[in-house]
Write a protein that holds these residues in place. Structure first.
Motif, mmCIF file in Angstrom:
data_model
loop_
_atom_site.group_PDB
_atom_site.id
_atom_site.type_symbol
_atom_site.label_atom_id
_atom_site.label_comp_id
_atom_site.label_asym_id
_atom_site.label_seq_id
_atom_site.Cartn_x
_atom_site.Cartn_y
_atom_site.Cartn_z
ATOM 1 N N ASN A 82 21.236 12.367 43.179
ATOM 2 C CA ASN A 82 20.726 11.088 42.697
ATOM 3 C C ASN A 82 19.891 11.359 41.451
ATOM 4 O OD1 ASN A 82 20.067 8.353 42.569
ATOM 5 N ND2 ASN A 82 18.353 8.530 43.980
ATOM 6 N N LYS A 83 20.019 10.537 40.445
ATOM 7 C CA LYS A 83 19.204 10.596 39.218
ATOM 8 C C LYS A 83 19.253 11.981 38.581
ATOM 9 C CE LYS A 83 15.870 7.152 40.820
ATOM 10 N NZ LYS A 83 14.436 6.835 41.029
ATOM 11 N N GLY A 84 20.350 12.698 38.706
ATOM 12 C CA GLY A 84 20.484 14.015 38.109
ATOM 13 C C GLY A 84 19.966 15.142 38.986
ATOM 14 N N PHE A 85 19.330 14.788 40.099
ATOM 15 C CA PHE A 85 18.853 15.779 41.065
ATOM 16 C C PHE A 85 19.957 16.081 42.085
ATOM 17 C CE2 PHE A 85 14.328 16.130 40.170
ATOM 18 C CZ PHE A 85 14.066 14.971 39.450
ATOM 19 N N GLU A 86 19.955 17.327 42.567
ATOM 20 C CA GLU A 86 20.905 17.724 43.595
ATOM 21 C C GLU A 86 20.215 18.628 44.611
ATOM 22 O OE1 GLU A 86 25.160 18.012 41.204
ATOM 23 O OE2 GLU A 86 24.029 19.829 41.645
ATOM 24 N N ALA A 87 20.719 18.603 45.839
ATOM 25 C CA ALA A 87 20.268 19.555 46.849
ATOM 26 C C ALA A 87 21.421 19.770 47.819
ATOM 27 C CB ALA A 87 19.036 19.049 47.588
#
Lengths: 115, 113
Positions: free
Chosen positions: B59-64
Motif C-alpha cells: 500500500n502507498k509504495g510500502f511492502e511487507a
C-alpha cells in the motif's frame, strides 16, 4: 460520523480526581476497543466490547478503571482517583466485528495528564 | 505468549532513500500480521496486512512479506518521501483470537528533505 471520535482530546487533572473519556465509534461497528499508549511504548490493551458486552476486560490495570458501552455505540472509560502513572494517551478503536484479519479504525486519542 | 519486536527508532533518512523497518514475531501457528501507521496529529490507520505465509501486503509504495521461516514481517519502501514521516507499528493477531492484537513498540521515522 465518518470516523471514530474521542473526547476530550486533552485532559489535565489533579491526582485523586475522577475522569471520563468518551468514544463514539463508526456507525455499525459492533466491536470497540480501548488501548493505552504511553510515551515510547506500544499499545496496551485495556478492554474489548462486542455490542454492549465486554467479553475481555483483562487489560484494565486496576479496579479504578471501568468502562461501559450503551446502545451498542458510545463507550465511556472512567478512571477513578487518578494517579500520575495514569498519564497517557487513551485510544479507542472500532471494527465491523471480531475477525482474525479485520482492520481496526482508531480515533485520535485522549491525552490525559495527571498532575 | 505471543509477542512482536520492532527495531527501535527513531530512524532518520534522507528523501528518496530506501527504507526497511524490521519486525519479528513469536506466535504459534499462522498469525495474521499488520502494519499500522500514525501520522502526526492523526489516529492510527492500517497500512497493510498479510494473513498467510508468503503473502505480500502492499500500500502507498510500502511492502511487507510474511516470512514464516524467519518469523518476520519487515516493512520496506524503495524511495521515501518527507510525507512518510510517522510512527509505524507492527502487530499480530494470533490464531486463537479474533480480536486481540499484539503490538510492537512502534518505530518513529523521520525523513529529511
Amino acid at each position: 460520523g465518518a470516523g471514530v471520535s474521542q473526547s476530550p482530546s486533552n485532559k489535565v487533572t489533579e491526582k485523586g480526581k475522577d475522569v471520563e473519556l468518551r468514544c463514539d465509534p463508526i456507525s455499525g461497528h459492533t466491536a470497540l476497543y480501548w488501548y493505552r499508549q504511553s510515551l515510547g511504548q506500544g499499545l496496551e490493551f485495556l478492554i474489548y466490547f462486542q455490542g454492549n458486552s465486554a467479553p475481555d476486560k483483562s487489560g484494565l490495570p486496576s479496579d479504578r478503571f471501568s468502562a461501559e458501552r450503551t446502545g451498542g455505540s458510545v463507550s465511556t472509560l472512567t478512571i477513578q482517583r487518578t494517579q500520575q502513572e495514569d498519564s497517557a494517551v487513551y485510544l479507542c478503536a472500532s471494527s465491523l466485528g471480531p475477525s482474525r484479519t479485520g482492520e481496526l479504525f482508531f480515533g485520535e486519542g485522549s491525552r490525559l495528564t495527571v498532575l | 505468549g505471543d509477542s512482536v519486536t520492532q527495531m527501535e527508532g527513531p530512524v532518520t533518512l534522507s528523501e528518496e532513500a530506501f527504507l526497511t523497518i524490521n519486525c519479528t514475531y513469536t506466535a504459534t501457528g499462522y498469525p495474521s500480521l499488520f502494519w499500522y501507521v500514525q501520522y502526526p496529529g492523526e489516529g492510527l490507520q492500517l497500512l497493510l496486512k498479510a494473513t498467510k505465509a508468503d503473502d505480500k501486503g502492499s500500500n502507498k509504495g510500502f511492502e511487507a512479506t510474511y516470512r514464516k521461516e524467519t518469523t518476520s514481517f519487515h516493512l520496506e519502501k524503495g524511495s521515501v518521501q518527507v510525507s512518510d514521516s510517522a510512527v509505524y507499528f507492527c502487530a499480530l493477531r494470533g490464531m486463537d483470537s479474533n480480536y486481540q492484537l499484539i503490538w510492537g513498540a512502534g518505530t518513529k521515522l523521520i525523513i529529511k528533505p
